[in-house]
Design a protein around this motif. Structure first.
Motif, short mmCIF file in Angstrom:
data_model
loop_
_atom_site.label_atom_id
_atom_site.label_comp_id
_atom_site.label_asym_id
_atom_site.label_seq_id
_atom_site.Cartn_x
_atom_site.Cartn_y
_atom_site.Cartn_z
N GLU A 56 -19.16 -7.89 6.65
CA GLU A 56 -18.50 -9.18 6.45
C GLU A 56 -17.74 -9.22 5.11
N ALA A 57 -18.19 -8.44 4.15
CA ALA A 57 -17.55 -8.40 2.83
C ALA A 57 -16.15 -7.80 2.89
N LEU A 58 -15.81 -7.15 4.01
CA LEU A 58 -14.48 -6.55 4.17
C LEU A 58 -13.42 -7.55 4.62
N ASP A 59 -13.85 -8.74 5.01
CA ASP A 59 -12.87 -9.70 5.53
C ASP A 59 -11.76 -9.95 4.51
N ASP A 60 -10.56 -10.06 5.00
CA ASP A 60 -9.35 -10.33 4.19
C ASP A 60 -8.79 -9.10 3.50
N ILE A 61 -9.47 -7.96 3.59
CA ILE A 61 -8.99 -6.78 2.87
C ILE A 61 -7.73 -6.21 3.53
N GLU A 62 -7.54 -6.52 4.80
CA GLU A 62 -6.42 -5.91 5.53
C GLU A 62 -5.06 -6.36 5.00
N GLY A 63 -5.04 -7.42 4.18
CA GLY A 63 -3.77 -7.87 3.58
C GLY A 63 -3.33 -7.04 2.39
N PHE A 64 -4.19 -6.13 1.95
CA PHE A 64 -3.88 -5.33 0.77
C PHE A 64 -3.40 -3.94 1.17
N SER A 65 -2.39 -3.45 0.48
CA SER A 65 -1.85 -2.12 0.80
C SER A 65 -2.70 -1.01 0.19
N ILE B 94 -15.99 -10.37 -0.10
CA ILE B 94 -16.13 -10.03 -1.52
C ILE B 94 -15.38 -8.74 -1.87
N PHE B 95 -15.26 -7.81 -0.91
CA PHE B 95 -14.53 -6.56 -1.19
C PHE B 95 -13.01 -6.79 -1.26
N SER B 96 -12.54 -7.98 -0.88
CA SER B 96 -11.12 -8.31 -1.05
C SER B 96 -10.92 -9.17 -2.30
N THR B 97 -11.94 -9.27 -3.14
CA THR B 97 -11.86 -10.03 -4.39
C THR B 97 -12.36 -9.16 -5.55
#
Lengths: 159, 159
Positions: A56-65, B94-97
């Motif tokens: 779950e901590a990976l959510d939103d990471i896909e927006g980063f290059s 959290i891994f996207s922050t």
């Protein structure tokens, strides 16, 4: 000093949050960056698998290059204060190198994030061996990108 | 899974190699990067003190304009898998922050190295509080500098 040290810095225990899947089985399968063929690392791909309890901590990471991966140099031998880098003729202070033989065996790679598939991240720029324990993943941001840098003994070749 | 985990990733114990001397006593003394006044961090200076037994590992670092400091988020509370970043309206993985509330409380800052005086490094770009335990220092190299980056939910404001 010993008391100050204990007060300032109790020992820290870390656990792996994931593991690297890589085509490189051994450290010797990877060229030192200064001696890699052109575009070697751009073409070097693999996968970061995050363990289910941290997915779950990976959510939103896909927006980063790009992502910063902190890992355990789990195959490093004993720590050194100085080491002779590949292709160099004299020892350098270990904090001025990216050698694995550090007082704390922490490694850092900035990787390109190609794709997220659930708790698996496909990456390029891979310079890690198979089975490397992943300790943290951070987004690479504009504050991590520095211009007009000087890179000391690395000069052009080792950068 | 538990067996695999133990095999891949035994727990790792780290020790501080130095400590941060900073004008910021508390986390609340530092603005979130997205809300810092212009040029706030460029003007933010302090000193990394490396403990005597690791001083020799600093040799040759003075040739580098920037260093990567890995540190212990020693004031972080319990780990979270998601958190609402400052100024944001919804939780992010959290891994996207760069939040301190990570499964492993490891922090990373890229700082400008102004001067080395023995085992003391004067730095700018400081975003660390006084007493932060330093775990590792690495030279910032051309491979750490990425162009054409995308920074997801951070967009312009949070980068």
């Amino acid at each position: 000093m010993a008391d100050l040290r204990r007060k300032i810095a109790p020992r820290l225990r870390l656990r792996a949050v994931g593991v690297v899947h890589s085509p490189y089985a051994e450290p010797s399968d990877l060229p030192p960056p200064a001696f890699a063929p052109p575009r070697f690392f751009e073409r070097s791909v693999g996968t970061i698998e995050v363990f289910p309890e941290f997915a779950e901590a990976l959510d939103d990471i896909e927006g980063f290059s790009h992502i910063i991966v902190l890992f355990h140099f789990h195959r490093a031998g004993r720590a050194k204060l100085k080491a002779v880098p590949p292709g160099q003729s004299r020892p350098r202070g270990i904090f001025s190198t990216r050698s694995p033989h550090r007082p704390n065996p922490l490694g850092l790679s900035v990787l390109r994030l190609l794709r997220r598939d659930g708790r698996r991240l496909d990456v390029s720029g891979l310079d890690l061996i198979d089975g490397t324990p992943v300790l943290d993943i951070k987004p690479y941001t504009a504050r991590d990108r520095k211009t007009r840098i000087r890179t000391g003994w690395l000069r052009k070749k080792g950068a």
